[in-house]
Design an enzyme around this catalytic site. Structure first.
Site, PDB file in Angstrom:
ATOM      1  N   GLY A 131       0.768  -0.963  -0.079  1.00 35.36           N
ATOM      2  CA  GLY A 131      -0.024   0.083  -0.053  1.00 35.36           C
ATOM      3  C   GLY A 131       0.998   1.338   0.062  1.00 35.36           C
ATOM      4  N   SER A 132       1.140   1.923   1.237  1.00 32.81           N
ATOM      5  CA  SER A 132       1.756   3.079   1.352  1.00 32.81           C
ATOM      6  C   SER A 132       3.412   2.795   1.041  1.00 32.81           C
ATOM      7  CB  SER A 132       1.728   3.688   2.570  1.00 32.81           C
ATOM      8  OG  SER A 132       0.209   3.830   3.093  1.00 32.81           O
ATOM      9  N   GLN A 283     -29.839  27.309  17.324  1.00 30.66           N
ATOM     10  CA  GLN A 283     -28.313  27.477  17.246  1.00 30.66           C
ATOM     11  C   GLN A 283     -27.713  25.833  17.281  1.00 30.66           C
ATOM     12  OE1 GLN A 283     -27.061  29.772  20.401  1.00 30.66           O
ATOM     13  NE2 GLN A 283     -27.481  31.628  19.288  1.00 30.66           N
ATOM     14  N   GLN A 340     -26.871  14.922   9.588  1.00 26.80           N
ATOM     15  CA  GLN A 340     -27.402  15.254  10.978  1.00 26.80           C
ATOM     16  C   GLN A 340     -28.525  16.489  10.990  1.00 26.80           C
ATOM     17  OE1 GLN A 340     -26.442  13.236  13.182  1.00 26.80           O
ATOM     18  NE2 GLN A 340     -27.618  13.739  14.852  1.00 26.80           N
ATOM     19  N   GLY A 343     -31.611  15.098   9.328  1.00 26.19           N
ATOM     20  CA  GLY A 343     -32.258  13.876  10.105  1.00 26.19           C
ATOM     21  C   GLY A 343     -32.410  12.904   9.359  1.00 26.19           C
ATOM     22  N   GLU A 367      -4.423   8.097  -2.607  1.00 31.52           N
ATOM     23  CA  GLU A 367      -3.554   9.072  -2.836  1.00 31.52           C
ATOM     24  C   GLU A 367      -2.790   9.325  -1.608  1.00 31.52           C
ATOM     25  OE1 GLU A 367      -3.691   9.435  -6.095  1.00 31.52           O
ATOM     26  OE2 GLU A 367      -2.002  10.656  -6.017  1.00 31.52           O
TER      27      GLU A 367
END
Lengths: 387, 249
Positions: A131-132, A283, A340, A343, A367
């Site tokens: 992978g990396s 708020q 969120q 809902g 990437e």
């Protein structure tokens, strides 16, 4: 400092967005539902993208592209990034910049047809055990006279199902290093119908429906040395010199999607009424919007600054790492908060939010993972002090 | 040279929800996205198509308004106009003054056709084209949904209340565009870069000798009343009863 877009940049943003909204959005539901981009649809949208001059716009004018500088290219990527990945990646393709390393006959065979939309490319680096840590790759290319014989397996190869040729990175030798022997890597151009190469369906991913990954198996696959892209054992040099700001490209497409999710959340907060008022008046909702907008702006400024520095020739690895890291993490945050605010409705496939949320996950992995980006950033801080 | 003159007005973008200023003296334009009037983009598209069909040699885009309108003219050049003129005016202009400006430009540029939007989506006046035709003493064909050039005449299909009307006008003439005339093209990316090199002249409105003094007085701007919540009726009988109750039937 000067932060305004030029008239040209503003127009490129507007014309790209208008194409994305009018030509790509209407087909998103189909791709999400079927997991597949129909060839007829692909060809039709590709034709329209070419007519609008959007296709291969990352490529230089002399080669048939639009010759965008890095900053303008990144602005264009942000707009494309709003839409389903398979649609914009396949129908408004940006051939890999690495093809600009093509020499002589390679130009006619790979670079120019890719820009004209007649052929398409994919990049093969990852392996089941790699992978990396790319230099530990096991796919071998061994010289045999004027040929190379390739053996090994690549996986997670995005877009290989659509590609007509592959830019393959394979180990062509070894060199001693302080940490023991490490592979020397060479880049090769390989046509998909080369004997000894098989391309099989990969895994089903949670992200980017319709944009598939494949498994490439090389079994004594023989290619002529003229298929080397760049120079022998210099595969990473070719990548570093030509691949360009692909991390900024990832960052930009994330910004586009995050912007779309934020826009949906703002509109919902203004329209949806509960307890006798618009939910945006609470708020608990409006402060979320403030944080989403602020984070998105921060990510955008990081990305655009890095792109601007790329054009000045002063961009650092850490600049690009910061942009990629921030933009991908902000997308995850914004997508999650947008859901969120919506809902239950936010999770339904009737809105694009659930897919933006799913699609966000891969961005922190491919990437260069978020951890690799943090490594790059911290290395730049500590190395000058010998740590 | 067979020239087409196209008018491009800078207006609040059609996607923006327009708000009235608290003092009632106008609408909020600070930080609001501005674009070319959509009917003007249709006018430009038609001019470009005529040029592509060999019916014109040059498309000239003209905007009359503030310095920022150069943006919309740059867009027009990127879309394909050959050159552009901004007639600069920092005060709001009424249709009559705008028609006088077009008249002066028509005298200078001798266009074969002047194509304007049938109206601008900001004030919806729908007067400039008609006034220009009268001042210029040339024929007009308004609300065009189809335009064909036949020699020195234009055959124009107009959208009128009763349906479609086909008329023929001698050239030069003034055409105003309706929505269905065409669908404007995407601006091609490479053309955007090339547009920078196209000529865009800025002239002051006073240099044309046009008297732009307003003849109309705006009393005040007001937002339309908020839509009241509707009711859902079961059937036609209940609908008729509800209408009667409100004195509407």
């Amino acid at each position: 400092m000067h932060f305004a877009l030029t008239d040209e940049q503003r127009l490129i943003v507007e014309t790209t967005r208008s194409f994305v909204v009018r030509e790509l959005y209407p087909h998103e539901a189909e791709i999400e539902a079927t997991g597949r981009l129909r060839p007829e649809l692909r060809d039709e949208l590709k034709r329209r993208a070419q007519a609008a001059g959007l296709y291969a716009a990352n490529m230089p004018v002399a080669e048939g592209g639009a010759g965008l500088d890095t900053l303008t290219w990144i602005l264009y990527e942000k707009e494309l990034g709003r839409a389903n990945y398979a649609l914009h990646w396949t129908c408004v393709a940006r051939p890999s910049n690495i093809l600009l390393a093509c020499q002589g006959a390679q130009r006619e065979r790979y670079l120019l047809p890719a820009i004209r939309g007649e052929r398409s490319d994919c990049l093969a680096m990852s392996e089941p055990d790699v992978g990396s840590d790319l230099r530990s790759m096991k796919t071998r290319a061994l010289p045999d006279g004027d040929d190379f014989v390739i053996n090994g397996t690549k996986h997670f190869i995005s877009h290989a199902d659509e590609a007509s040729f592959i830019v393959l990175f394979a180990a062509s030798g070894e060199e001693p290093t302080a940490r023991g022997p490490r592979s020397l890597i060479t880049a090769f151009l390989i046509d998909r119908d080369t004997p000894g190469l098989s391309i099989d369906d990969g895994y089903r991913s949670v992200s980017h429906r319709g944009y598939h990954n494949s498994i490439l198996r090389f079994d004594n696959c023989r290619i002529h040395k003229s298929q080397i892209l760049g120079e022998l054992h210099r595969g990473f040099d070719v990548a570093n010199q030509w691949l360009g700001a692909t991390r900024l490209q990832v960052a930009a497409t994330c910004l586009g999607r995050a912007d779309r999710a934020l826009d949906l959340a703002i509109r919902w907060a203004a329209e949806r009424r509960q307890f006798g008022q618009q939910i945006g008046k609470f708020q608990g909702v409006s402060f979320k919007l403030a944080d989403m907008a602020m984070e998105l702006k921060a990510a955008e400024l990081l990305t655009l600054e890095a792109a601007w520095k790329a054009d000045q020739g002063t961009v650092t690895d850490a600049d690009m790492a910061m942009a990629k890291l921030k933009a991908t993490e902000v997308l995850a945050f914004v997508a999650d908060e947008a859901i969120q605010i919506h809902g239950g409705m936010g999770l339904m496939a009737d809105l694009p939010l659930e897919r933006i949320w799913r699609d966000a996950r891969v961005e922190r992995i491919w990437e260069g993972t978020s951890e690799i980006q943090r490594h790059i950033i911290s290395r730049a801080l500590l190395r000058p002090l010998g740590a | 040279m067979r020239r087409i003159l196209v008018g491009i007005k800078r207006v609040i973008d059609f996607n923006v929800r327009v708000r009235v200023r608290p003092d009632g003296a106008g609408v909020v334009t600070d930080g609001v996205k501005m674009s070319a009037n959509p009917f003007d983009s249709i006018a430009l598209e038609e001019a470009l198509r005529l040029r592509e069909r060999g019916e014109a040699d040059e498309v000239l885009a003209v905007s009359i308004g503030p310095g920022e309108a150069q943006q919309q003219l740059r867009d027009a050049l990127a879309m394909g106009a050959d050159r552009a003129i901004l007639v600069k005016s920092d005060t709001a202009l009424e249709p009559l003054a705008v028609a006088h400006v077009f008249l002066e430009l028509a005298k200078r540029e001798s266009p074969r056709l002047v194509i304007l939007g049938k109206q601008a989506i900001d004030d919806d006046c729908s007067q400039t084209g008609q006034m220009l035709a009268a001042l210029w003493n040339r024929p007009q064909a308004t609300f065009a949904s189809k335009l064909e050039i036949q020699g020195e005449a234009a055959r124009v299909t107009r959208e009128v209340d009763a349906g479609l009307e086909v008329i023929e006008v001698d050239l030069p003439a003034v055409i105003t565009t309706d929505l269905r005339l065409n669908e404007p093209r995407y601006i091609k990316l490479p053309d955007i870069m090339k547009a920078k090199k196209k000529p865009l002249d800025v002239i002051e409105i006073v240099s044309l000798g046009v008297d732009a003094t307003p003849v109309l007085k705006v009393v005040k701007y007001e937002a339309p009343p908020q839509r009241q919540k509707g009711i859902i009726v079961k059937d036609a009988g209940e609908l008729v009863a509800a209408l009667k109750q409100r004195g509407l039937a």
